[in-house]
Design a protein around this motif. Sequence first.
Motif, PDB file in Angstrom:
ATOM      1  N   MET A   1       0.846  -1.193   0.000  1.00  0.00           N
ATOM      2  CA  MET A   1       0.000   0.000   0.000  1.00  0.00           C
ATOM      3  C   MET A   1       0.880   1.240   0.000  1.00  0.00           C
ATOM      4  O   MET A   1       1.873   1.305   0.728  1.00  0.00           O
ATOM      5  CB  MET A   1      -0.933   0.010   1.212  1.00  0.00           C
ATOM      6  CG  MET A   1      -1.822   1.254   1.298  1.00  0.00           C
ATOM      7  SD  MET A   1      -3.004   1.203   2.673  1.00  0.00           S
ATOM      8  CE  MET A   1      -4.321   0.220   1.968  1.00  0.00           C
ATOM      9  N   GLN A   2       0.523   2.205  -0.812  1.00  0.00           N
ATOM     10  CA  GLN A   2       1.196   3.500  -0.859  1.00  0.00           C
ATOM     11  C   GLN A   2       0.357   4.515  -0.089  1.00  0.00           C
ATOM     12  O   GLN A   2      -0.845   4.643  -0.341  1.00  0.00           O
ATOM     13  CB  GLN A   2       1.350   3.966  -2.312  1.00  0.00           C
ATOM     14  CG  GLN A   2       2.165   3.040  -3.197  1.00  0.00           C
ATOM     15  CD  GLN A   2       3.642   3.089  -2.873  1.00  0.00           C
ATOM     16  OE1 GLN A   2       4.178   4.125  -2.501  1.00  0.00           O
ATOM     17  NE2 GLN A   2       4.307   1.956  -3.014  1.00  0.00           N
ATOM     18  N   ILE A   3       1.006   5.223   0.855  1.00  0.00           N
ATOM     19  CA  ILE A   3       0.311   6.223   1.660  1.00  0.00           C
ATOM     20  C   ILE A   3       1.090   7.527   1.589  1.00  0.00           C
ATOM     21  O   ILE A   3       2.292   7.561   1.886  1.00  0.00           O
ATOM     22  CB  ILE A   3       0.177   5.771   3.126  1.00  0.00           C
ATOM     23  CG1 ILE A   3      -0.717   4.536   3.221  1.00  0.00           C
ATOM     24  CG2 ILE A   3      -0.381   6.898   3.990  1.00  0.00           C
ATOM     25  CD1 ILE A   3      -0.820   3.956   4.615  1.00  0.00           C
ATOM     26  N   GLY A   4       0.402   8.584   1.168  1.00  0.00           N
ATOM     27  CA  GLY A   4       1.049   9.884   1.086  1.00  0.00           C
ATOM     28  C   GLY A   4       0.117  11.000   1.533  1.00  0.00           C
ATOM     29  O   GLY A   4      -1.051  11.046   1.132  1.00  0.00           O
ATOM     30  N   VAL A   5       0.651  11.889   2.377  1.00  0.00           N
ATOM     31  CA  VAL A   5      -0.130  13.049   2.825  1.00  0.00           C
ATOM     32  C   VAL A   5       0.620  14.356   2.591  1.00  0.00           C
ATOM     33  O   VAL A   5       0.090  15.427   2.852  1.00  0.00           O
ATOM     34  CB  VAL A   5      -0.496  12.928   4.327  1.00  0.00           C
ATOM     35  CG1 VAL A   5      -1.318  11.682   4.593  1.00  0.00           C
ATOM     36  CG2 VAL A   5       0.744  12.970   5.213  1.00  0.00           C
ATOM     37  N   LEU A   6       1.854  14.282   2.082  1.00  0.00           N
ATOM     38  CA  LEU A   6       2.655  15.485   1.867  1.00  0.00           C
ATOM     39  C   LEU A   6       2.319  16.092   0.507  1.00  0.00           C
ATOM     40  O   LEU A   6       3.147  16.218  -0.390  1.00  0.00           O
ATOM     41  CB  LEU A   6       4.151  15.156   1.971  1.00  0.00           C
ATOM     42  CG  LEU A   6       4.570  14.504   3.285  1.00  0.00           C
ATOM     43  CD1 LEU A   6       6.060  14.211   3.296  1.00  0.00           C
ATOM     44  CD2 LEU A   6       4.184  15.368   4.479  1.00  0.00           C
ATOM     45  N   GLY A   7       1.073  16.493   0.377  1.00  0.00           N
ATOM     46  CA  GLY A   7       0.489  16.953  -0.876  1.00  0.00           C
ATOM     47  C   GLY A   7      -0.944  16.442  -0.912  1.00  0.00           C
ATOM     48  O   GLY A   7      -1.540  16.169   0.126  1.00  0.00           O
ATOM     49  N   PRO A   8      -1.527  16.272  -2.087  1.00  0.00           N
ATOM     50  CA  PRO A   8      -2.841  15.627  -2.170  1.00  0.00           C
ATOM     51  C   PRO A   8      -2.782  14.222  -1.571  1.00  0.00           C
ATOM     52  O   PRO A   8      -1.762  13.544  -1.657  1.00  0.00           O
ATOM     53  CB  PRO A   8      -3.125  15.583  -3.685  1.00  0.00           C
ATOM     54  CG  PRO A   8      -2.309  16.704  -4.250  1.00  0.00           C
ATOM     55  CD  PRO A   8      -1.068  16.766  -3.407  1.00  0.00           C
ATOM     56  N   LEU A   9      -3.891  13.807  -0.944  1.00  0.00           N
ATOM     57  CA  LEU A   9      -3.941  12.508  -0.274  1.00  0.00           C
ATOM     58  C   LEU A   9      -3.767  11.370  -1.275  1.00  0.00           C
ATOM     59  O   LEU A   9      -4.435  11.328  -2.313  1.00  0.00           O
ATOM     60  CB  LEU A   9      -5.275  12.359   0.461  1.00  0.00           C
ATOM     61  CG  LEU A   9      -5.497  11.044   1.204  1.00  0.00           C
ATOM     62  CD1 LEU A   9      -4.475  10.857   2.327  1.00  0.00           C
ATOM     63  CD2 LEU A   9      -6.928  10.988   1.759  1.00  0.00           C
ATOM     64  N   VAL A  11      -3.703   7.171  -1.163  1.00  0.00           N
ATOM     65  CA  VAL A  11      -3.796   5.849  -0.537  1.00  0.00           C
ATOM     66  C   VAL A  11      -4.109   4.880  -1.671  1.00  0.00           C
ATOM     67  O   VAL A  11      -5.206   4.902  -2.236  1.00  0.00           O
ATOM     68  CB  VAL A  11      -4.879   5.772   0.560  1.00  0.00           C
ATOM     69  CG1 VAL A  11      -4.885   4.373   1.191  1.00  0.00           C
ATOM     70  CG2 VAL A  11      -4.647   6.831   1.637  1.00  0.00           C
ATOM     71  N   GLN A  12      -3.127   4.059  -2.004  1.00  0.00           N
ATOM     72  CA  GLN A  12      -3.265   3.141  -3.135  1.00  0.00           C
ATOM     73  C   GLN A  12      -3.023   1.710  -2.686  1.00  0.00           C
ATOM     74  O   GLN A  12      -2.126   1.449  -1.885  1.00  0.00           O
ATOM     75  CB  GLN A  12      -2.273   3.489  -4.247  1.00  0.00           C
ATOM     76  CG  GLN A  12      -2.538   4.811  -4.931  1.00  0.00           C
ATOM     77  CD  GLN A  12      -1.574   5.074  -6.060  1.00  0.00           C
ATOM     78  OE1 GLN A  12      -0.532   4.424  -6.181  1.00  0.00           O
ATOM     79  NE2 GLN A  12      -1.908   6.033  -6.905  1.00  0.00           N
ATOM     80  N   VAL A  13      -3.823   0.813  -3.219  1.00  0.00           N
ATOM     81  CA  VAL A  13      -3.654  -0.623  -3.000  1.00  0.00           C
ATOM     82  C   VAL A  13      -3.435  -1.254  -4.359  1.00  0.00           C
ATOM     83  O   VAL A  13      -4.282  -1.120  -5.253  1.00  0.00           O
ATOM     84  CB  VAL A  13      -4.884  -1.238  -2.303  1.00  0.00           C
ATOM     85  CG1 VAL A  13      -4.692  -2.743  -2.132  1.00  0.00           C
ATOM     86  CG2 VAL A  13      -5.132  -0.577  -0.959  1.00  0.00           C
ATOM     87  N   ALA A  14      -2.286  -1.916  -4.522  1.00  0.00           N
ATOM     88  CA  ALA A  14      -1.943  -2.543  -5.794  1.00  0.00           C
ATOM     89  C   ALA A  14      -2.080  -1.559  -6.955  1.00  0.00           C
ATOM     90  O   ALA A  14      -2.555  -1.908  -8.030  1.00  0.00           O
ATOM     91  CB  ALA A  14      -2.818  -3.777  -6.033  1.00  0.00           C
ATOM     92  N   GLY A  15      -1.693  -0.301  -6.703  1.00  0.00           N
ATOM     93  CA  GLY A  15      -1.721   0.711  -7.744  1.00  0.00           C
ATOM     94  C   GLY A  15      -3.064   1.358  -7.968  1.00  0.00           C
ATOM     95  O   GLY A  15      -3.198   2.244  -8.825  1.00  0.00           O
ATOM     96  N   THR A  16      -4.086   0.963  -7.222  1.00  0.00           N
ATOM     97  CA  THR A  16      -5.430   1.509  -7.376  1.00  0.00           C
ATOM     98  C   THR A  16      -5.755   2.418  -6.201  1.00  0.00           C
ATOM     99  O   THR A  16      -5.610   2.018  -5.044  1.00  0.00           O
ATOM    100  CB  THR A  16      -6.474   0.382  -7.448  1.00  0.00           C
ATOM    101  OG1 THR A  16      -6.182  -0.449  -8.570  1.00  0.00           O
ATOM    102  CG2 THR A  16      -7.884   0.951  -7.603  1.00  0.00           C
ATOM    103  N   SER A  17      -6.216   3.635  -6.501  1.00  0.00           N
ATOM    104  CA  SER A  17      -6.548   4.574  -5.447  1.00  0.00           C
ATOM    105  C   SER A  17      -7.817   4.144  -4.723  1.00  0.00           C
ATOM    106  O   SER A  17      -8.794   3.709  -5.343  1.00  0.00           O
ATOM    107  CB  SER A  17      -6.754   5.978  -6.026  1.00  0.00           C
ATOM    108  OG  SER A  17      -7.202   6.876  -5.023  1.00  0.00           O
ATOM    109  N   VAL A  18      -7.804   4.280  -3.407  1.00  0.00           N
ATOM    110  CA  VAL A  18      -9.003   4.004  -2.609  1.00  0.00           C
ATOM    111  C   VAL A  18      -9.474   5.278  -1.905  1.00  0.00           C
ATOM    112  O   VAL A  18     -10.274   5.219  -0.974  1.00  0.00           O
ATOM    113  CB  VAL A  18      -8.741   2.888  -1.566  1.00  0.00           C
ATOM    114  CG1 VAL A  18      -8.408   1.583  -2.266  1.00  0.00           C
ATOM    115  CG2 VAL A  18      -7.634   3.278  -0.594  1.00  0.00           C
TER     116      VAL A  18
END
Length: 277
Positions: A1-9, A11-18
Amino acid sequence: MQIGVLGPLVVQVAGTSVVPTAAKPRQMLALLAVNAGREVGMATLVEELWDDRPPTGPAQVVQTYVKQLRRALAGAVDVPCGAPGPRELLRRGHTGYTLDVPAPAIETEDFARLAESGLRQAGLRAAGHGDDPEAAARLLRRALGVWRGPVFADVRTGPVLRAEALRLDEARQEVLEARMTADLRLGRHAEILGELASLAERFPFQENLHALLMVALYRNGRSWQALEAFRRLRATCARELGIEPSARLQRLHQAILSSDPRLDTHLADVDTGLVVL
């Protein structure tokens, strides 16, 4: 899972945004994401989503948002046998909910790791004894490069996320000042002058930025502009805060007036009244 908050939110699972489009579920996901792996209590969720004006039955509304987020997770992941499903990824605990994902790639952790290494190389951490401005500048530049924009740029923030954003912004400010200090130590005063001038304009009360700008201007043969930068800061402090610049900055001003030779090489520590470089 990719999680980023340092900019637009992100949260991606297997490359798909949730990330949901609705404001409140997005806000809740941002709070869970920035606390990934740690339980966020119901009281904290309610405070963030509604501050001191919660709806009737806020726990039921939170549960509705949880169902929406779990549906998004279910649609993003093809769960093989034995792998965690949506209810395990967004798990109910004793007091609230946890975004509990295996080995997440978290943007804030990348920033913190690079920043801490860079600050140690700059000699700005008690645990580190580094004095390598080249390594410090490189690591701190990489840390700043993790940022994609303002924290939670596309999220409506309540009191909890605003406090977190302030903490992260303060950390970024420390790294930015340390990186420019390292660049000054490396003789890059011409390269960073424009950036320093822009930042001093954006943050008119940040004395460290103004001190670095004054040194960079002086080293670029623009003593009069360094003195003018001090004059503007002094006028702003008097008008807006009713105070004078710190004694440290006033001593730097005097050093420029007297063409102190230390300004051309390295500067002494704070106790001598100049800038830590």
